[in-house]
Scaffold this active site. Structure first.
Site, PDB file in Angstrom:
ATOM      1  N   ARG A  29       0.823  -1.215   0.000  1.00  0.00           N
ATOM      2  CA  ARG A  29       0.000   0.000   0.000  1.00  0.00           C
ATOM      3  C   ARG A  29       0.859   1.268   0.000  1.00  0.00           C
ATOM      4  NH1 ARG A  29      -3.307   2.070   4.326  1.00  0.00           N
ATOM      5  NH2 ARG A  29      -2.416   0.416   5.593  1.00  0.00           N
ATOM      6  N   HIS A  33       0.178   4.754  -1.943  1.00  0.00           N
ATOM      7  CA  HIS A  33       0.057   6.042  -1.243  1.00  0.00           C
ATOM      8  C   HIS A  33       1.137   7.025  -1.692  1.00  0.00           C
ATOM      9  CE1 HIS A  33      -2.821   5.107   2.286  1.00  0.00           C
ATOM     10  NE2 HIS A  33      -2.985   4.200   1.339  1.00  0.00           N
ATOM     11  N   ASN A  60      -2.394   8.041   6.003  1.00  0.00           N
ATOM     12  CA  ASN A  60      -1.076   7.397   6.013  1.00  0.00           C
ATOM     13  C   ASN A  60      -0.649   6.903   7.386  1.00  0.00           C
ATOM     14  OD1 ASN A  60      -0.605   7.689   3.263  1.00  0.00           O
ATOM     15  ND2 ASN A  60       0.250   9.740   3.485  1.00  0.00           N
ATOM     16  N   HIS A 161      -6.066  -5.728  -2.140  1.00  0.00           N
ATOM     17  CA  HIS A 161      -6.689  -5.958  -0.830  1.00  0.00           C
ATOM     18  C   HIS A 161      -6.786  -7.445  -0.493  1.00  0.00           C
ATOM     19  CE1 HIS A 161      -8.802  -1.768  -0.401  1.00  0.00           C
ATOM     20  NE2 HIS A 161      -7.496  -1.719  -0.244  1.00  0.00           N
TER      21      HIS A 161
END
Length: 292
Positions: A29, A33, A60, A161
């Site tokens: 992830r 981000h 974050n 995911h």
């Protein structure tokens, strides 16, 4: 460069996954981000003496594994100083944790430079920030299109995911107060809601739930099966049922004709090209959390 990437993979990532498999989701992830704010420039890694850099923005705060990036950087700086950027390391580590959790391999493009700007306000900007966990399908598509990614990239990258966890607070309203009347989200399987309520009490800020129960440490296509059964944990997962193209991909990925593994590598390369700095732009940071 290729040998350094292999060295990085061999010496660190498999070792890390052996002792801390739960870091695979956050490390994957982190690349997302990073790339979605200012492009793939390592800006998510920068510290700030006043906690005003990207990593301190609410979306974050759940990222983990910065120390892993730092360890990889240290090894690479010792082997070949000033060559491999922090932005490239984030991209390489994302690929390597995917492989380490039985997911696909893809060639990571390298040569990114590190940016020098990192602002806490940018990830939470309603128009251009990170898409929130409660995003509708239209907002998700806009967010991806803004960065040159299409609807297929959206549904494919959502498949990330399959590994990782989410805080109960990210889907609390779906269980307890969906429209402000103490109700549940009608788009979610009621049996799944009942099970989640056992794990997450209302207002729980600390407990983690698996995004892909049963195989959250294994990179596979079971995430798509869950979403088609109305068991997507986040509203942004469930939203994939609300568009003909994303829904068709969900269905295809639960069949023998699934192309998810191949597609994931392609979409990760696409994402890794967002807003990259090259040539004389940016720098190759010596320490990922600090400007040179």
């Amino acid at each position: 460069m290729r040998n350094h990437a292999h060295m990085l993979k061999r010496s660190y990532i498999n070792e890390v996954m052996a002792v801390a498999p739960s870091l695979s989701g956050p490390l994957l992830r982190m690349h997302f981000h990073d790339c979605f704010i200012r492009g793939c420039d390592g800006s998510v890694l920068l510290d700030s003496p006043t906690n005003q850099s990207e990593k301190f923005a609410p979306p974050n705060l759940s990222l983990r594994g910065f120390n892993i990036i730092d360890r990889v950087k240290l090894a690479l700086e010792n082997a070949c100083p000033g060559v491999v950027s922090c932005a490239d390391i984030v991209a390489l580590v994302a690929r390597d944790v995917t492989v380490a959790t039985k997911g696909p391999f893809w060639e990571v493009e390298t040569g990114r430079r590190d940016g020098n700007v990192s602002l806490i306000s940018e990830p939470i900007n309603p128009a251009t920030g990170l898409p929130p966990f409660f995003a509708s399908i239209n907002l998700l598509k806009q967010s991806f299109a803004l960065r040159g990614l299409n609807t297929k990239d959206l549904v494919v990258l959502s498949g990330g995911h399959t590994i990782g966890m989410s805080h109960c607070s990210s889907f609390d309203s779906r269980l307890y107060n969906f429209t402000g009347k103490g109700d549940t989200d009608p788009s979610m399987d009621p049996n799944y809601i009942a099970r989640l309520k056992l794990k997450c009490k209302q207002g729980d800020q600390t407990t983690l739930a698996e995004l892909d129960p049963g195989s959250f440490k294994t990179f596979d296509d079971s995430y798509y099966r869950l979403v088609t059964k109305r068991r997507g944990l986040l509203q942004s997962d469930a939203a994939l049922l609300n568009d003909p193209e994303t829904r068709a991909y969900l269905v295809q990925s639960t069949s023998h004709g699934s192309t998810f593994f191949k597609d994931f590598g392609v979409s990760m390369v696409n994402m890794g090209r967002i807003g990259v700095l090259t040539g004389s732009q940016g720098e190759v940071r010596t320490i990922c959390s600090k400007r040179n």
